[in-house]
Design a protein around this motif. Sequence first.
Motif, PDB file in Angstrom:
ATOM      1  N   ALA A 243       0.827  -1.208   0.000  1.00  0.00           N
ATOM      2  CA  ALA A 243       0.000   0.000   0.000  1.00  0.00           C
ATOM      3  C   ALA A 243       0.862   1.259   0.000  1.00  0.00           C
ATOM      4  O   ALA A 243       0.550   2.248  -0.690  1.00  0.00           O
ATOM      5  N   ILE A 244       1.957   1.244   0.767  1.00  0.00           N
ATOM      6  CA  ILE A 244       2.868   2.394   0.793  1.00  0.00           C
ATOM      7  C   ILE A 244       3.516   2.594  -0.577  1.00  0.00           C
ATOM      8  O   ILE A 244       3.589   3.715  -1.085  1.00  0.00           O
ATOM      9  N   ALA A 245       3.981   1.492  -1.172  1.00  0.00           N
ATOM     10  CA  ALA A 245       4.596   1.587  -2.503  1.00  0.00           C
ATOM     11  C   ALA A 245       3.596   2.095  -3.534  1.00  0.00           C
ATOM     12  O   ALA A 245       3.925   2.938  -4.390  1.00  0.00           O
ATOM     13  N   SER A 246       2.358   1.622  -3.450  1.00  0.00           N
ATOM     14  CA  SER A 246       1.320   2.056  -4.392  1.00  0.00           C
ATOM     15  C   SER A 246       1.042   3.551  -4.251  1.00  0.00           C
ATOM     16  O   SER A 246       0.862   4.266  -5.249  1.00  0.00           O
ATOM     17  N   LYS A 247       1.005   4.037  -3.014  1.00  0.00           N
ATOM     18  CA  LYS A 247       0.775   5.467  -2.790  1.00  0.00           C
ATOM     19  C   LYS A 247       1.932   6.298  -3.340  1.00  0.00           C
ATOM     20  O   LYS A 247       1.725   7.355  -3.933  1.00  0.00           O
ATOM     21  N   LEU A 248       3.159   5.800  -3.154  1.00  0.00           N
ATOM     22  CA  LEU A 248       4.324   6.488  -3.709  1.00  0.00           C
ATOM     23  C   LEU A 248       4.189   6.649  -5.220  1.00  0.00           C
ATOM     24  O   LEU A 248       4.341   7.758  -5.763  1.00  0.00           O
ATOM     25  N   PHE A 249       3.867   5.551  -5.922  1.00  0.00           N
ATOM     26  CA  PHE A 249       3.737   5.599  -7.379  1.00  0.00           C
ATOM     27  C   PHE A 249       2.552   6.466  -7.802  1.00  0.00           C
ATOM     28  O   PHE A 249       2.615   7.180  -8.801  1.00  0.00           O
TER      29      PHE A 249
END
Length: 231
Positions: free
Chosen positions: A138-144
């Motif tokens: 979820a954190i990686a998805s928000k970053l992208f």
Amino acid sequence: MRVAFVVDGFNLYHSIRDAEKLVAARPQRWLDLSALCSSYLQVFGRTATMEGIYYFSAIAKHLAASKPDIELRHQAYIDALKSTGVHVTLANFKAREKFVPLKYCRFRIGRWKRRLRVPIPRCSLSYIKAEEKETDVAIASKLFELLHRQTADAVVLISGDTDLLPAIRTGRALFPGAEIALMFPYNRHNAELKRAVAKSFKISKEQYAKYQLPNPVVLPSGHAIRKPPTW
């Protein structure tokens, strides 16, 4: 410059627990993320503005039997964060069976302080462990998402978890014009993560005590969210 902060809630929580052991003003878990993050905007220049703060965590419902108020405490904090404009995303804990070969286990019998090894080949001890799931993704998805939609010129990840390294490297490769920075929670500094970004900084243990939410947090409706008494 528009700056967004993406917070690894559990990494930050355990950092606060470490700081509480060393700083007189405790507990410090009623942390004002909005005030803390805003204090770092100047690192990105005088014209830097807050795009948003995104908090990722999970409620440890599996601990309710031994800590009946744990869910209420975390929910109170989440409600308080939301009242300051922080965006909250919750994942889940999932039970997973794990196996450990007996030859790696040590057993303690009663008050006997010596631990016994049982070197029985091909036999394992199984146990159930609750693991936080979905948060790193979820954190990686928000970053992208932030970089792809160009809603932020800089994204600051608040974490010391090396599981985020692939997301950081991919983000820098796909969006070379954007800035990805790291804000290490106290006692969570990691050299490998630091090398992956152009800019990083640390949260000192004293800052947790400095940036605390008011008690109570009073909503526009008049409803008061009080700091849990056991914190």
